[in-house]
Design an enzyme around this catalytic site. Structure first.
Site, PDB file in Angstrom:
ATOM      1  N   ASP A  89       0.826  -1.206   0.000  1.00 15.58           N
ATOM      2  CA  ASP A  89       0.000   0.000   0.000  1.00 15.58           C
ATOM      3  C   ASP A  89       0.863   1.260   0.000  1.00 15.58           C
ATOM      4  OD1 ASP A  89      -2.635   0.684  -0.212  1.00 15.58           O
ATOM      5  OD2 ASP A  89      -3.047   0.675   1.929  1.00 15.58           O
ATOM      6  N   ASP A 177      -6.128   5.515  -4.956  1.00  9.62           N
ATOM      7  CA  ASP A 177      -6.215   4.423  -3.989  1.00  9.62           C
ATOM      8  C   ASP A 177      -5.078   3.475  -4.349  1.00  9.62           C
ATOM      9  OD1 ASP A 177      -6.767   2.357  -2.254  1.00  9.62           O
ATOM     10  OD2 ASP A 177      -8.938   2.542  -2.469  1.00  9.62           O
ATOM     11  N   ASP A 180      -6.743  -0.741  -3.864  1.00 11.49           N
ATOM     12  CA  ASP A 180      -8.176  -0.828  -3.606  1.00 11.49           C
ATOM     13  C   ASP A 180      -8.526  -2.314  -3.572  1.00 11.49           C
ATOM     14  OD1 ASP A 180     -10.808   0.050  -3.257  1.00 11.49           O
ATOM     15  OD2 ASP A 180     -11.222  -0.188  -5.391  1.00 11.49           O
ATOM     16  N   SER A 300     -12.832  -4.702  -5.031  1.00  8.74           N
ATOM     17  CA  SER A 300     -12.159  -3.524  -5.589  1.00  8.74           C
ATOM     18  C   SER A 300     -12.841  -2.922  -6.812  1.00  8.74           C
ATOM     19  CB  SER A 300     -10.706  -3.870  -5.946  1.00  8.74           C
ATOM     20  OG  SER A 300     -10.594  -4.511  -7.204  1.00  8.74           O
ATOM     21  N   LYS A 303     -14.269  -4.202 -10.444  1.00  7.63           N
ATOM     22  CA  LYS A 303     -15.669  -4.313 -10.909  1.00  7.63           C
ATOM     23  C   LYS A 303     -15.968  -3.280 -11.982  1.00  7.63           C
ATOM     24  CE  LYS A 303     -17.291  -3.959  -6.658  1.00  7.63           C
ATOM     25  NZ  LYS A 303     -16.162  -4.334  -5.773  1.00  7.63           N
ATOM     26  N   ARG A 317     -23.837  -0.931  -4.955  1.00  4.92           N
ATOM     27  CA  ARG A 317     -23.054  -0.770  -3.731  1.00  4.92           C
ATOM     28  C   ARG A 317     -23.887   0.020  -2.728  1.00  4.92           C
ATOM     29  NH1 ARG A 317     -17.533  -0.636  -1.868  1.00  4.92           N
ATOM     30  NH2 ARG A 317     -17.172   1.005  -0.353  1.00  4.92           N
TER      31      ARG A 317
END
Length: 392
Positions: A89, A177, A180, A300, A303, A317
């Protein structure tokens, strides 16, 4: 041009009512947005920025792939040790920050990102910092296009902390991100490096590096093999469509969302983790639509990439109450889908507003589909939400 405006235009929220048909409501919004779709940034090319973003995300993916490979060869998962994803990360964020600033040195630089260096500056973080610094330097060296000497630990800390920008509606802001889908990363499953660019509060380009996503469709009726080639790079620029290529550098091809008009033929994506979305609400919505296929659950913003090439037709979502969506969780994915002909809105049909800082101010949840399915999907969403609220 109308396909991209949901990531570009901020409009006042419009409340749904029982007296206004959903088809009419959606049509009015699209028409109103189309009038303003020729805003000034559409005249800008963003070619240099997109090339830099593709390079940064691809290198970050290379770093993450190395860490995940080492993770899966060890027994670290049985120990619930999350240090590998921590290293990846931070390393991803440092690498993207460095590459963007290096490639776009003549421009002012603002980065809105998930991580900061606070924990790494502590005594307990020094070993992790050394690992991150080595990973970043090894990745830059493997690329061969950077003439800089090795970065120091302080260089890496500074690169990470460039992500402290608050964003907003003025100027340009990169949105990142670095990984993610951290739980997917730990499982050896799907994750993404998601990078977008805001210009005056509008998303004007986005890149999704998805190291574990097959180059072939992941739709429920597709045949898969362990030998399927994986590693996709999706990229989109305002007014120019969405493209996909392999992370190894194959020729990019233009992609488009599913064109299905029949909800019964539509397939659905939703979050893999139940904690990330209300699966029971999604089930209610799909029943009202008549969707027959079981949901495809995937971690993540991969999609968004899969949806942009037509692997599925709907993404729902609905986070648990109190959760605030962050802009880095959707900025890149949003433009990747809209430039591929899709639509991204909140549960009330309003386009997502990325101009308000680090968080999204939206109604209840996020829905993604093609333009033909959106009116009926909005209707099913509202009916399901009304039923859920009335039962409380």
């Amino acid at each position: 041009m109308a396909t991209l405006i949901h990531c570009l235009r901020v409009v006042p929220k419009v409340k749904n009512t029982n007296t206004e048909p959903f088809v009419s409501l959606f049509s009015k919004r699209v028409s109103r947005l189309a009038i303003v779709a020729s805003f000034s940034s559409s005249t800008m090319s963003y070619d240099k920025e997109l090339a830099a973003a593709n390079k940064a995300a691809s290198l970050a993916a290379r770093l993450c792939q190395k860490v995940q490979k080492e993770l899966l060869q060890s027994d670290v998962q049985s120990k619930s040790d999350k240090s590998p994803v921590t290293v990846a990360d931070y390393g991803s964020q440092a690498l993207v920050s460095f590459v963007l600033e290096n490639e776009l040195s003549s421009e002012s630089f603002s980065l809105v990102a998930e991580e900061d260096s606070g924990d790494l500056r502590k005594e307990s973080g020094q070993e992790t910092l050394q690992r991150i610094t080595k990973l970043v330097n090894d990745t830059l060296l493997s690329d061969g296009s950077f003439s800089v000497s090795s970065l120091t630990t302080e260089d890496v800390l500074r690169a990470i902390d460039r992500g402290k920008s608050e964003g907003g509606s003025h100027g340009r802001h990169w949105v990142l991100d670095p990984i993610d889908g951290t739980k997917g990363f730990l499982r050896g499953d799907q994750y993404a490096i998601a990078l977008g660019l805001l210009d005056e509060g509008k998303v004007v380009l986005g890149v999704l590096a998805c190291p574990n996503l097959p180059l072939v469709s992941i739709s429920g009726d597709s045949q898969h093999s362990s030998h399927d080639e994986v590693g996709c790079l999706f990229f989109a620029k305002v007014g120019a469509g969405t493209y996909m290529q392999s992370l190894d550098g194959s020729s990019p091809k233009k992609v488009h969302v599913s064109t299905t008009e029949n909800p019964e033929e539509a397939s659905l994506f939703e979050s893999f983790e139940a904690a990330h979305s209300l699966h029971d609400l999604s089930s209610s919505i799909t029943k009202k639509l008549g969707v027959k296929a079981p949901p495809v659950r995937i971690d993540s913003q991969a999609k968004y990439g899969a949806l942009s090439r037509g692997d599925g037709a709907i993404y729902l979502r609905f986070p648990h109450k109190g959760y605030r969506e962050k802009i880095w969780d959707h900025a890149a994915g949003c433009i990747v889908v809209t430039e591929a002909g899709g639509v991204v809105t909140d549960a009330a049909g309003n386009p997502l507003d990325f101009s308000q800082g680090r968080y999204l101010d939206l109604d209840t949840g996020i829905i993604v589909t093609n333009q033909k399915l959106m009116p009926s999907l909005l209707k099913a969403v509202r009916e399901s939400l009304d039923e859920k609220n009335s039962s409380l």
